[in-house]
Write a protein that holds these residues in place. Structure first.
Motif, PDB file in Angstrom:
ATOM      1  N   HIS A  62       0.858  -1.203   0.000  1.00  0.00           N
ATOM      2  CA  HIS A  62       0.000   0.000   0.000  1.00  0.00           C
ATOM      3  C   HIS A  62       0.887   1.245   0.000  1.00  0.00           C
ATOM      4  CE1 HIS A  62      -4.020   1.936   1.168  1.00  0.00           C
ATOM      5  NE2 HIS A  62      -3.168   2.943   1.090  1.00  0.00           N
ATOM      6  N   HIS A  64       1.716   5.175  -2.103  1.00  0.00           N
ATOM      7  CA  HIS A  64       1.307   6.218  -3.049  1.00  0.00           C
ATOM      8  C   HIS A  64       2.578   6.811  -3.637  1.00  0.00           C
ATOM      9  CE1 HIS A  64      -2.913   6.087  -1.766  1.00  0.00           C
ATOM     10  NE2 HIS A  64      -2.434   5.906  -0.551  1.00  0.00           N
ATOM     11  N   VAL A 114      -1.438   2.380  -4.740  1.00  0.00           N
ATOM     12  CA  VAL A 114      -2.890   2.343  -4.524  1.00  0.00           C
ATOM     13  C   VAL A 114      -3.534   3.704  -4.783  1.00  0.00           C
ATOM     14  CG1 VAL A 114      -2.934   0.389  -2.927  1.00  0.00           C
ATOM     15  CG2 VAL A 114      -2.468   2.677  -2.066  1.00  0.00           C
ATOM     16  N   LYS A 184      -8.850  -0.452  -7.664  1.00  0.00           N
ATOM     17  CA  LYS A 184      -9.063  -0.042  -6.271  1.00  0.00           C
ATOM     18  C   LYS A 184     -10.351   0.770  -6.165  1.00  0.00           C
ATOM     19  CE  LYS A 184      -7.346   2.420  -2.283  1.00  0.00           C
ATOM     20  NZ  LYS A 184      -6.508   3.529  -1.830  1.00  0.00           N
ATOM     21  N   HIS A 245      -6.613  -0.753   5.183  1.00  0.00           N
ATOM     22  CA  HIS A 245      -6.912  -0.139   6.488  1.00  0.00           C
ATOM     23  C   HIS A 245      -7.772  -1.093   7.330  1.00  0.00           C
ATOM     24  CE1 HIS A 245      -5.383   3.156   4.178  1.00  0.00           C
ATOM     25  NE2 HIS A 245      -6.476   3.252   3.454  1.00  0.00           N
ATOM     26  N   ASP A 318       1.805   3.182   3.447  1.00  0.00           N
ATOM     27  CA  ASP A 318       0.843   4.280   3.265  1.00  0.00           C
ATOM     28  C   ASP A 318       1.356   5.569   3.895  1.00  0.00           C
ATOM     29  OD1 ASP A 318      -1.418   5.540   2.371  1.00  0.00           O
ATOM     30  OD2 ASP A 318      -2.759   4.731   3.904  1.00  0.00           O
TER      31      ASP A 318
HETATM   32 ZN   LIG Z   1      -3.466   4.994   1.038  1.00  0.00          ZN
END
Ligand SMILES: [Zn+2]
Length: 414
Positions: A62, A64, A114, A184, A245, A318
């Motif tokens: 996960h 970005h 993601v 996603k 999450h 994340d």
């Molecule tokens: Zn995220």
């Protein structure tokens, strides 16, 4: 290329295999055997690891990869001063290239993006695949599919807003047209958006079901952003492949049992809750910080409950800056996993989340030789996986591409 006298943590959950020889041919592992009986001779061309730990390369499930570095103070260029010319948008692509190299150097050999602005993650993925820049294997979702929502106003081109089952199907098809590796969706709102309540489901049953059906029909996996329980129920019932999450799941253990049974992977992303609750408290409105503190507590409760239910866990940072990803593994261990379980989550567990467990995530015959050599024993102190001084070698497709060892040559992208 063969690796000699390694202490292998193979990522499957087995205890370490001491004094191992790992043979690699054409980028894949062909055997993991004992060096005993060799008479102490290191075969010609083999790399003697002198008992160091050889394990699968880490996989961040996960991330970005966007060039927007606001979550990574100090990573991008210094903020522009008043009176300076505005930063060129194209600098973003250099930041992406730097991100890819930094990740690889930290032992991250695969990463699942993601959500990135525009098609940045797709562009970076292609640049790595084409050998233009060194970097980890990258999977990208293209744009995140969301119902029309306040988050769309904030995350702009990271999102593809859609409403109604037919439009959801079209949104899935659009991502594949862009070159996405998987899909996603936002099952609930996001904790980082002031006017979104992350508790209720943000999509209807029919909308979420249409996305999953279309994606699976076309052969790609589905990751679901899930915070509140209503969204968790929906995502589990409609059989997404990964829950991102998922902090509310501890409130309804039957959902965790269903996830374990169906092979739905949980990516707990503890670091992102630490960010909003502790690290970036001055950058977010007070109610969001207070909410994040509650969510942080829930995320750890869910980690423990998911482990007890036998849910496959994956490591998803994340957060930033790139290269710090393994802190998420440390937090999972702090939260109740054993060091071996944490390493499994960050390797084979993440590979399962990405749908590439047949290729990477273990040190076993047949796997791609994406490997990490650590100078020390991470089972004794898992924190050493965050220490650049301990990263002895990063091996990608059987080639040594980064690390402190003198044999590291120019990073050779695959
Ligand atoms: Zn995220």
């Amino acid at each position: 290329m063969d690796f000699w006298n390694a202490r292998v943590i193979d990522g499957t959950g087995r205890q370490p295999f001491e004094r191992a020889a790992v043979r690699v041919e054409d980028g894949r592992i062909v055997s993991v055997e004992s060096v005993d009986g060799s008479g102490g001779f290191v075969p010609e061309g083999a790399i003697d690891l002198e008992g160091r730990t050889l394990m699968p390369g880490l996989i961040d499930a996960h991330a970005h990869l966007s060039s927007d570095v606001f979550r990574s103070p100090g990573f991008g260029p210094a903020p522009e001063l008043h009176g300076e010319l505005p930063r060129r948008r194209e600098l973003g692509y250099f930041i992406l290239a730097k991100t890819a190299l930094v990740l690889l150097s930290a032992g991250i050999t695969s990463v699942r993006d993601v959500g990135a602005y525009d098609d940045e993650a797709l562009a970076l993925r292609d640049a790595v695949r084409l050998g233009i820049v060194p970097g980890p294997r990258i999977l990208s979702c293209g744009r995140i599919i969301s119902a029309t929502a306040p988050g769309g106003a904030i995350f702009t081109t990271m999102y593809r807003e859609a409403d109604g089952p037919d439009e959801m199907r079209k949104a899935v098809r659009e991502q594949l047209r862009r070159g996405a590796d998987y899909v996603k969706l936002m099952a609930t709102g996001a904790r980082s958006v002031l006017v979104e309540d992350p508790e209720p489901a943000q999509m209807t049953v029919a909308e979420l079901a249409a996305i999953v059906d279309e994606a699976h029909r076309l052969g790609v996996r589905v990751a679901a952003h899930v915070e509140g329980l209503a969204g968790a129920r929906l995502a589990v019932r409609e059989r997404v492949d990964t829950i991102e999450h998922g902090l509310s799941l501890h409130r309804e253990p039957v959902l965790l049992a269903e996830m374990a049974e169906r092979g739905i992977v949980l990516v707990p992303t503890l670091s992102t809750f630490h960010d909003l609750a502790e690290r970036f408290t001055d950058d977010f409105p007070r109610p969001l910080v207070e909410q994040a503190k509650r969510q942080l507590d829930e995320a750890y409760k869910t980690l423990v409950a998911a482990r007890a239910s036998g849910v496959t866990l994956a490591m998803g940072h994340d957060s930033g800056p790139p290269g710090d990803n393994a802190i998420e593994l440390v937090r999972m261990v702090d939260g109740g996993l054993s060091a071996l379980e944490g390493i499994c989550a960050a390797t084979s567990g993440s590979a399962t989340a990405l749908g590439i467990s047949g290729d990477v995530g273990t040190v076993t015959a047949g796997a791609v030789a994406d490997l990490l050599v650590i100078d020390g024993d991470p089972l004794a102190d898992v924190r050493m996986l965050c220490d650049p001084e301990r990263v002895w070698m990063v091996i990608q497709g059987g080639k040594v591409v980064a690390g402190r060892d003198r044999r590291v040559s120019e990073p050779a992208p695959v």
